[in-house]
Design an enzyme around this catalytic site. Structure first.
Site, PDB file in Angstrom:
ATOM      1  N   ILE A 142       0.866  -1.175   0.000  1.00 13.70           N
ATOM      2  CA  ILE A 142       0.000   0.000   0.000  1.00 13.70           C
ATOM      3  C   ILE A 142       0.901   1.223   0.000  1.00 13.70           C
ATOM      4  O   ILE A 142       2.077   1.150   0.365  1.00 13.70           O
ATOM      5  CB  ILE A 142      -0.991   0.030   1.194  1.00 13.70           C
ATOM      6  CG1 ILE A 142      -0.256  -0.006   2.540  1.00 13.70           C
ATOM      7  CG2 ILE A 142      -1.979  -1.113   1.104  1.00 13.70           C
ATOM      8  CD1 ILE A 142      -1.194   0.104   3.745  1.00 13.70           C
ATOM      9  N   ASP A 143       0.355   2.351  -0.426  1.00 16.33           N
ATOM     10  CA  ASP A 143       1.157   3.560  -0.560  1.00 16.33           C
ATOM     11  C   ASP A 143       1.716   4.018   0.784  1.00 16.33           C
ATOM     12  O   ASP A 143       1.144   3.749   1.838  1.00 16.33           O
ATOM     13  CB  ASP A 143       0.319   4.695  -1.147  1.00 16.33           C
ATOM     14  CG  ASP A 143      -0.132   4.434  -2.569  1.00 16.33           C
ATOM     15  OD1 ASP A 143       0.445   3.546  -3.221  1.00 16.33           O
ATOM     16  OD2 ASP A 143      -1.078   5.111  -3.009  1.00 16.33           O
ATOM     17  N   ARG A 144       2.797   4.755   0.704  1.00 20.82           N
ATOM     18  CA  ARG A 144       3.424   5.311   1.908  1.00 20.82           C
ATOM     19  C   ARG A 144       2.435   6.153   2.713  1.00 20.82           C
ATOM     20  O   ARG A 144       2.391   6.075   3.939  1.00 20.82           O
ATOM     21  CB  ARG A 144       4.626   6.160   1.487  1.00 20.82           C
ATOM     22  CG  ARG A 144       5.374   6.818   2.628  1.00 20.82           C
ATOM     23  CD  ARG A 144       6.578   7.573   2.098  1.00 20.82           C
ATOM     24  NE  ARG A 144       7.416   8.082   3.158  1.00 20.82           N
ATOM     25  CZ  ARG A 144       8.664   8.537   2.978  1.00 20.82           C
ATOM     26  NH1 ARG A 144       9.188   8.538   1.762  1.00 20.82           N
ATOM     27  NH2 ARG A 144       9.375   8.972   3.986  1.00 20.82           N
ATOM     28  N   ARG A 248      -6.839   6.519  -5.832  1.00 19.55           N
ATOM     29  CA  ARG A 248      -6.596   7.958  -5.796  1.00 19.55           C
ATOM     30  C   ARG A 248      -6.926   8.601  -7.138  1.00 19.55           C
ATOM     31  O   ARG A 248      -7.558   9.668  -7.201  1.00 19.55           O
ATOM     32  CB  ARG A 248      -5.144   8.222  -5.383  1.00 19.55           C
ATOM     33  CG  ARG A 248      -4.845   7.721  -3.982  1.00 19.55           C
ATOM     34  CD  ARG A 248      -3.365   7.620  -3.671  1.00 19.55           C
ATOM     35  NE  ARG A 248      -2.719   8.919  -3.594  1.00 19.55           N
ATOM     36  CZ  ARG A 248      -1.438   9.081  -3.251  1.00 19.55           C
ATOM     37  NH1 ARG A 248      -0.690   8.028  -2.977  1.00 19.55           N
ATOM     38  NH2 ARG A 248      -0.923  10.297  -3.195  1.00 19.55           N
TER      39      ARG A 248
END
Length: 325
Positions: A142-144, A248
């Site tokens: 998953i994204d930072r 997103r």
């Protein structure tokens, strides 16, 4: 050096042949492995195979003589101090003898990269119960800036099984997000192909034309769970494909970017009076457990999203206890 025959262990079920070789012969390059397969020097149960062949327990792998001279030094991980061990163990919300599930805080990367020295992958030794145990393995990313559920496997064989479940879309993922604006209609499917613009750290994903040769199929479900007028909304999002930054970009494509998104949404994503952090949280995972049955795990919201929910009057239930059925 001579030909040897090795037996695939139970723990190596469904692992790709190239990954199996990387585990047993880490100095062997992908190009050399492909040549050995192509010329029939590597065989499984007597038959020809490709590097992508998936292995089953008990199968016999014929391994030809492999030079050792070019073997690189083994990969080592810096020993963790007590603070780092406590940090990673605080994230654990479910653990058994096959899988570990973390509730990752926003702001910590899953893996390292240019300028990234503090990341989940660098802390995984802190989850070993015994020094000689295998190092847990990341199953997905998953994204930072995204918080929430991150799935780990305790062994390579379990990692292969879980990766197969993700590929076959037998894993259901639900994210919670706060978006700027209210989508219309209140629920639906976002079917917008994506493509990458740029390279390196500055690359972004954008909606692509359907005839764009570089476009990848991307599909997301969404549902508005609550809204503060038309200003801000609480969405449940389920990615049906696994593209980089998919949720997103799809929220931006709806005209309702995710609140606090530093990369997408331009100035619309930043609303005065609310935390200027990405409001995207991996809330729930429903997956086949490698030992049978299913595992359902949920994660509570991070502090900045709890603050926003309180301001907006959104009543988010606490995460239920993990369920294994």
């Amino acid at each position: 050096m001579s030909v040897v025959t090795l037996t695939v262990s139970d723990d190596e079920a469904d692992i790709r042949l190239d990954r199996w070789f990387r585990r047993h012969y880490p100095h062997l390059t992908q190009g050399a492995l492909q040549k050995l397969c192509r010329t029939g020097q590597i065989r499984v149960d007597g038959g020809r195979v490709s590097t992508s062949t998936r292995l089953a327990p008990g199968q016999a792998v014929r391994v030809p003589p492999i030079p050792q001279a070019s073997r690189p030094p083994p990969v080592t991980h810096r020993a963790l101090d007590e603070r780092q061990v406590r940090e990673i163990r605080r994230m654990v919300i479910y653990s058994d003898d096959q899988v570990i599930v973390l509730n990752k805080p926003a702001g910590i990367a899953v893996q390292g990269g240019p300028g990234i020295t503090h990341h989940i992958d660098g802390l995984l030794d802190g989850l070993k119960d015994q020094p000689d145990d295998p190092r847990p393995r990341l199953v997905h990313r998953i994204d930072r800036d995204t918080s929430g559920l991150l799935l780990l496997a305790r062994t390579p064989g379990v990692a292969a099984k879980l990766a197969a479940s993700f590929r076959s879309r037998d894993v259901r993922k639900v994210y919670w997000a706060v978006t700027v604006g209210r989508p219309t209609p209140a629920s639906g499917v976002i079917d917008q192909p994506l493509t990458r613009l740029g390279a390196g750290a500055g690359a972004i994903m954008v909606v692509a034309g359907r005839r764009d040769k570089d476009a990848v199929h991307a599909l997301s479900e969404y549902e508005v769970l609550d809204a503060a007028g038309r200003k801000l909304s609480w969405l449940a999002l389920s990615p049906l494909t696994g593209r980089t930054h998919q949720l997103r970009v799809h929220c931006e494509a709806l005209g309702t970017p995710i609140l606090g998104d530093p990369k997408y949404g331009d100035d619309r994503a930043h609303v005065e009076g609310f935390p200027d952090q990405l409001h995207l949280h991996a809330r729930m995972l429903d997956l086949p457990h490698p030992a049978g049955g299913r595992l359902v795990v949920s994660a509570d919201l991070p502090a900045h999203m709890k603050d926003t929910f309180r301001q907006l009057g959104f009543a988010a239930p606490a995460a239920p206890a993990p369920q294994r059925t």
